[in-house]
Design an enzyme around this catalytic site. Structure first.
Site, mmCIF file in Angstrom:
data_model
loop_
_atom_site.group_PDB
_atom_site.id
_atom_site.type_symbol
_atom_site.label_atom_id
_atom_site.label_comp_id
_atom_site.label_asym_id
_atom_site.label_seq_id
_atom_site.Cartn_x
_atom_site.Cartn_y
_atom_site.Cartn_z
ATOM 1 N N LYS A 148 39.895 41.693 43.938
ATOM 2 C CA LYS A 148 38.785 41.379 43.036
ATOM 3 C C LYS A 148 37.707 40.554 43.734
ATOM 4 O O LYS A 148 36.524 40.678 43.421
ATOM 5 C CB LYS A 148 39.292 40.644 41.797
ATOM 6 C CG LYS A 148 40.415 41.349 41.051
ATOM 7 C CD LYS A 148 40.055 42.773 40.660
ATOM 8 C CE LYS A 148 41.095 43.462 39.803
ATOM 9 N NZ LYS A 148 42.420 43.651 40.398
ATOM 10 N N TYR B 211 51.735 50.531 31.681
ATOM 11 C CA TYR B 211 50.999 49.542 32.467
ATOM 12 C C TYR B 211 51.720 48.190 32.381
ATOM 13 O O TYR B 211 52.121 47.768 31.303
ATOM 14 C CB TYR B 211 49.567 49.383 31.941
ATOM 15 C CG TYR B 211 48.860 48.198 32.575
ATOM 16 C CD1 TYR B 211 48.327 48.288 33.854
ATOM 17 C CD2 TYR B 211 48.797 46.975 31.920
ATOM 18 C CE1 TYR B 211 47.734 47.197 34.459
ATOM 19 C CE2 TYR B 211 48.206 45.873 32.512
ATOM 20 C CZ TYR B 211 47.674 45.988 33.791
ATOM 21 O OH TYR B 211 47.101 44.911 34.390
ATOM 22 N N TYR C 183 51.267 46.423 40.062
ATOM 23 C CA TYR C 183 50.354 47.250 40.862
ATOM 24 C C TYR C 183 50.952 47.705 42.191
ATOM 25 O O TYR C 183 51.239 48.876 42.404
ATOM 26 C CB TYR C 183 49.075 46.464 41.179
ATOM 27 C CG TYR C 183 48.263 46.039 39.992
ATOM 28 C CD1 TYR C 183 47.463 46.950 39.317
ATOM 29 C CD2 TYR C 183 48.267 44.717 39.553
ATOM 30 C CE1 TYR C 183 46.686 46.561 38.236
ATOM 31 C CE2 TYR C 183 47.502 44.315 38.466
ATOM 32 C CZ TYR C 183 46.709 45.242 37.810
ATOM 33 O OH TYR C 183 45.950 44.847 36.748
HETATM 34 C C1 LIG Z 1 43.202 44.948 39.962
HETATM 35 C C2 LIG Z 1 44.302 45.299 40.879
HETATM 36 C C3 LIG Z 1 44.592 46.630 41.205
HETATM 37 C C4 LIG Z 1 43.848 47.785 40.621
HETATM 38 O O1 LIG Z 1 42.560 47.923 41.197
HETATM 39 P P1 LIG Z 1 41.410 48.648 40.393
HETATM 40 O O2 LIG Z 1 40.197 48.442 41.209
HETATM 41 O O3 LIG Z 1 41.372 47.996 39.059
HETATM 42 O O4 LIG Z 1 41.789 50.085 40.249
HETATM 43 C C5 LIG Z 1 45.616 46.874 42.094
HETATM 44 N N1 LIG Z 1 46.337 45.877 42.638
HETATM 45 C C6 LIG Z 1 46.082 44.589 42.361
HETATM 46 C C7 LIG Z 1 46.914 43.538 42.987
HETATM 47 C C8 LIG Z 1 45.056 44.260 41.470
HETATM 48 O O5 LIG Z 1 44.806 42.968 41.196
#
Ligand SMILES: *Cc1c(COP(=O)(O)O)cnc(C)c1O
Length: 338
Positions: free
Chosen positions: A52, A270, A296
């Protein structure tokens, strides 16, 4: 000159994120491919780092250009987005309000601590105004988000809205275009060409930026996204929209109609891991000493491992895993590792 150079950037990262070789993992999977990882999980000194911040580097100049008082963003209770919003706000001297929705059906064993440990704890330490809201998962624009903005305006503040994952922000895709420009330089330094790039995908702007970035070099087909949203149609549609918006912004005359999104690893929903996710997290932990999370990166590394096992990559190819961060949420999932 890279197409990205015409956009203002506020530095939040250390510089180019490092690349590690995952030799032990490659070997444990039969040495069929050479696995590397580009470490967005180690890209910055702010909070726990992660993808981010790379996106925020191209959003912050737009924030600083107005006399905003707050950054407002949204995510789940253990959101990395909201945590990194708070850290970014601290860095640039603004306040943060984060709407934290019930995006994850919290397992019974985690209920006592889920809204107290990990990312949300870190947000509170840094002074984030954390607002827990009971609404469910959706990657789109939300009412609770608008409510927080209206509330701040009513108090005479000037909030700057940053949507979930920074993704639907007009500049949300630019950060990961820069990731690719770095990668091209690192390929030269290392004398390696990465044949495939594997990346996790939910709100879409990480994968979208990489696809746009690779499209500059005619390599967009080398990207394999792994869905962790469990709403893959929405994720695909949003990601493609961001790709094509980003291409337009860059002045890249290319329309992308499709990309590879592997949807096999996002179950059961999710925010919760499946059995294979937990296995993959332990496997990478035990072979490489590297941590991934159940929301993730555990799912994207699970996908990478499965793709290697089923022979999806040509023998001897160089596969780049994009580690986007997120291990700071692990303490909210301790029951899976007892
Ligand atoms: C936000 C996030 C994702 C997903 O990325 P997007 O750009 O939202 O598709 C994947 N891994 C981590 C650790 C994240 O914080």
């Amino acid at each position: 000159m890279p197409l990205l150079d015409k956009f203002a950037k506020y530095p939040l990262l250390f510089g180019p994120s490092p690349i590690s070789k995952f030799d032990n993992l490659s070997k444990a999977l039969g040495k069929k491919v050479n696995i590397f990882a580009k470490r967005e999980d180690r890209n910055s000194g702010l909070a726990f780092a992660g993808n981010k911040l790379r996106k925020f580097e191209y959003i912050v100049p737009d924030i600083l250009a107005g006399d905003y008082t707050h950054i407002v963003s949204i995510g789940g209770i253990q959101s990395n987005q909201t945590l990194m919003t708070v850290a970014t706000a601290c860095k640039i001297g603004l306040k943060a309000v984060t709407v934290q929705e019930n995006w994850v059906p919290i397992p019974e064993a985690e209920k006592a601590t889920y809204d107290k440990v990990g990312n949300i704890e870190a947000s509170r330490i840094m002074g984030g105004d954390v607002r827990l809201v009971p609404d469910g998962f959706d990657i789109g624009l939300r009412k609770s988000f608008q409510d927080a903005i209206d509330d701040l305006k009513a108090q005479g503040f000037k909030p700057y809205p940053v949507p979930a994952g920074c993704s639907e922000h007009k500049y949300g895709g630019l950060g990961f275009v820069g990731f690719v420009d770095e990668l091209i330089e690192q390929e030269k330094q290392l004398g390696v060409k990465f044949d495939k790039v594997v990346v996790c995908c939910v709100t879409g702007s990480s994968a979208a930026g990489i696809i746009s970035g690779m499209a500059q070099y005619g390599r967009e087909k080398d990207v394999i996204a792994i869905d962790a949203s469990f709403t893959p149609e929405k994720t695909k549609e949003q990601t493609l929209r961001i790709v094509n918006n980003t291409n337009k912004l860059l002045g890249l005359d290319k329309t992308i109609d499709d990309f590879q999104l592997d949807t096999r690893f996002a179950h059961p929903c999710y925010g919760l891991p499946n059995e294979g996710t937990i296995e993959a997290i332990k496997f990478v932990g035990r072979t490489e000493g590297v941590l991934t999370d159940p929301v993730y990166e555990g799912k994207s590394i699970q996908g990478l491992i499965q793709l290697v096992k089923e022979g999806a990559f040509e023998e001897g190819s160089n596969v780049l895993y994009v580690h986007l961060g997120g291990a700071s949420a692990l303490s909210a999932y301790s029951s899976y590792f007892k």
